[in-house]
Design an enzyme around this catalytic site. Structure first.
Site, PDB file in Angstrom:
ATOM      1  N   PHE A 127       0.860  -1.189   0.000  1.00  0.00           N
ATOM      2  CA  PHE A 127       0.000   0.000   0.000  1.00  0.00           C
ATOM      3  C   PHE A 127       0.890   1.230   0.000  1.00  0.00           C
ATOM      4  O   PHE A 127       1.688   1.423   0.915  1.00  0.00           O
ATOM      5  CB  PHE A 127      -0.947   0.039   1.207  1.00  0.00           C
ATOM      6  N   ASP A 214       9.213   2.630   2.069  1.00  0.00           N
ATOM      7  CA  ASP A 214       8.010   3.362   2.472  1.00  0.00           C
ATOM      8  C   ASP A 214       7.803   3.153   3.974  1.00  0.00           C
ATOM      9  O   ASP A 214       7.351   2.093   4.408  1.00  0.00           O
ATOM     10  CB  ASP A 214       6.811   2.861   1.664  1.00  0.00           C
ATOM     11  N   LYS A 243       2.460   9.653   8.407  1.00  0.00           N
ATOM     12  CA  LYS A 243       1.495   9.447   9.501  1.00  0.00           C
ATOM     13  C   LYS A 243       1.902   9.987  10.880  1.00  0.00           C
ATOM     14  O   LYS A 243       1.315  10.948  11.356  1.00  0.00           O
ATOM     15  CB  LYS A 243       1.124   7.969   9.594  1.00  0.00           C
TER      16      LYS A 243
HETATM   17  C1  LIG Z   1      -1.085   5.505   4.894  1.00  0.00           C
HETATM   18  C2  LIG Z   1      -0.012   5.043   3.992  1.00  0.00           C
HETATM   19  C3  LIG Z   1       0.278   5.704   2.785  1.00  0.00           C
HETATM   20  C4  LIG Z   1      -0.560   6.870   2.286  1.00  0.00           C
HETATM   21  O1  LIG Z   1      -0.527   7.972   3.135  1.00  0.00           O
HETATM   22  P1  LIG Z   1      -1.628   9.145   2.979  1.00  0.00           P
HETATM   23  O2  LIG Z   1      -1.196  10.183   3.967  1.00  0.00           O
HETATM   24  O3  LIG Z   1      -2.951   8.549   3.295  1.00  0.00           O
HETATM   25  O4  LIG Z   1      -1.553   9.631   1.581  1.00  0.00           O
HETATM   26  C5  LIG Z   1       1.332   5.240   2.028  1.00  0.00           C
HETATM   27  N1  LIG Z   1       2.075   4.181   2.424  1.00  0.00           N
HETATM   28  C6  LIG Z   1       1.840   3.529   3.573  1.00  0.00           C
HETATM   29  C7  LIG Z   1       2.711   2.383   3.965  1.00  0.00           C
HETATM   30  C8  LIG Z   1       0.778   3.924   4.393  1.00  0.00           C
HETATM   31  O5  LIG Z   1       0.537   3.247   5.527  1.00  0.00           O
END
Ligand SMILES: *Cc1c(COP(=O)(O)O)cnc(C)c1O
Length: 389
Positions: A127, A214, A243
């Site tokens: 994701f 990420d 986050k």
């Molecule tokens: C939440 C998340 C995203 C996206 O972040 P947003 O602030 O919602 O755009 C991307 N990568 C990972 C691993 C995430 O948990």
């Protein structure tokens, strides 16, 4: 909620305020927050250091522009590079935008090497966000459905299979980068081990590829170190986070090192809000609090505490499969669908969620105490027992 576009399945509860691990709703009910707005409020709600930083900055200067110097942004960049071992930072407003920056760095890096159709290796069940490039990188057919055509330039391999990466790299001379999460937050809490992460680093070194990690969700102390990759003795070329960085004030960061740090130049990328004084003031308070209060260490300790409590309490439960994750990013994997537990937990005053249908996801504040952890264990056990019946 008819005035709001129908993009979320919402539970019928509205919070008015919070303190630490606790949230309070419009009916005066109290909730133990084991989700923290999906790994956002790592310091808990209304943390005094963050509140003070926001208040002070709001009274001085909220926004200027990246056309000018921004003291708070400089300060935050120095904090993050010192902690991470990376060289520089691009600031965005969200996780998806931080990943967009990472993807653009990888593509431009390819173009600089004479690769006009650069390809990035991404993982099953990954994701990376909801913008078109990050949605393409995301390994979830349901999230992508109806939004085609997706972008070119991505190839997907099974997560935690370094031979699969070697095979696509051998077969495709256009590959410029490998992008992955150390723990797949949305993908059922699959958790990479040290051998795999080191193997990916080696593949990238041997083939002149950028390793993009990420850490949108795993960063900022969540998994027991400031960034998760620091537990594996490697340094990525690009790492993204968001986050937990602002404790609720929107901010994202794309950190780069070595050759990757030199790719973007004036005019090649930007953001109006990215790294503005207000967001950076909040994030500086977060970063320094995580360091000063040793919250990553607490996340490691409390993660072990919760995992052993669940392992003991669930070992004879026929529904229990395993505990996944690192630190305070935890998945309790069950052998049957438990999607209903999110609503049931909320009714009981315990906030958690369920990913991949059968994984209870816990993302409590990094400030968690043993007493609060015990309350989470009791609440989750009650929910699982009701599922048993
Ligand atoms: C939440 C998340 C995203 C996206 O972040 P947003 O602030 O919602 O755009 C991307 N990568 C990972 C691993 C995430 O948990």
């Amino acid at each position: 909620m008819h005035a709001i576009m129908n993009t979320y399945g919402r539970l019928p509860v509205t919070f008015t305020h919070g303190k630490g691990c606790w949230l309070y709703d419009t009916e005066g009910r109290k909730y133990l927050d084991a989700l923290t707005g999906i790994a956002v409020c790592g310091l808990g709600h209304a943390h005094p250091a963050v509140t003070a930083a926001i208040q002070e900055q709001a009274g001085q200067l909220v926004h200027t522009s990246n056309l000018y110097g921004i003291g708070r942004q400089q300060e935050l960049a120095e904090n993050l590079t010192r902690i991470s071992g990376m060289d520089n930072v691009f600031f965005s407003n969200s996780g998806a935008e931080a990943n967009e920056a990472a993807i653009k760095i990888a593509r431009k890096y390819g173009h600089q090497k004479g690769i006009s159709e650069p390809v990035i290796v991404v993982m099953t069940k990954a994701f990376h966000g909801r913008t078109m490039a990050t949605l393409t990188a995301t390994g979830n057919a349901k999230a992508q459905e109806g939004f085609g055509p997706l972008l070119n330039g991505f190839v997907r391999v099974p997560y935690m299979d370094d031979d699969a990466i070697r095979a696509v790299v051998r077969a495709n001379p256009n590959i410029v980068a490998v992008m992955l999460e150390p723990v797949q937050g949305e993908g059922g809490l699959a958790t990479a081990g040290e051998d795999y992460i080191k193997a990916v680093r080696d593949i990238c070194d041997q083939n002149d590829l950028l390793m993009l990690v990420d850490e949108i969700q795993t960063g900022n102390g969540r998994t027991g170190s400031y960034f998760c990759y620091q537990q594996f003795g490697i340094t990525p070329d690009v790492v993204t986070t968001a986050k937990g960085l602002g404790n609720g004030v929107p901010i994202g960061a794309c950190l780069a090192r070595g050759k990757a740090a030199e790719v973007l130049q004036p005019g090649s990328h930007g953001s109006t809000y990215g790294g503005n004084p207000l967001a950076c003031a909040a994030a500086n308070a977060v970063v320094t609090t995580i360091e000063n209060e040793k919250l990553a260490e607490n996340a490691a300790h409390m993660g072990n505490y919760l995992a052993s409590a669940f392992n003991v309490r669930l070992q004879d439960n026929p529904l229990f499969s395993e505990i996944r994750g690192r630190g305070l990013m935890m998945g309790i994997v069950l052998k049957k669908d438990c999607t209903e537990l999110m609503a049931k937990g909320t009714e009981k005053g315990l906030l958690l969620n369920v990913t991949s249908g059968n994984v209870i996801r816990l993302l409590p504040p990094l400030t968690l105490t043993e007493e609060e952890a015990d309350l989470i264990v009791e609440g989750v056990m009650e929910l699982i027992h009701e599922l048993n019946e």
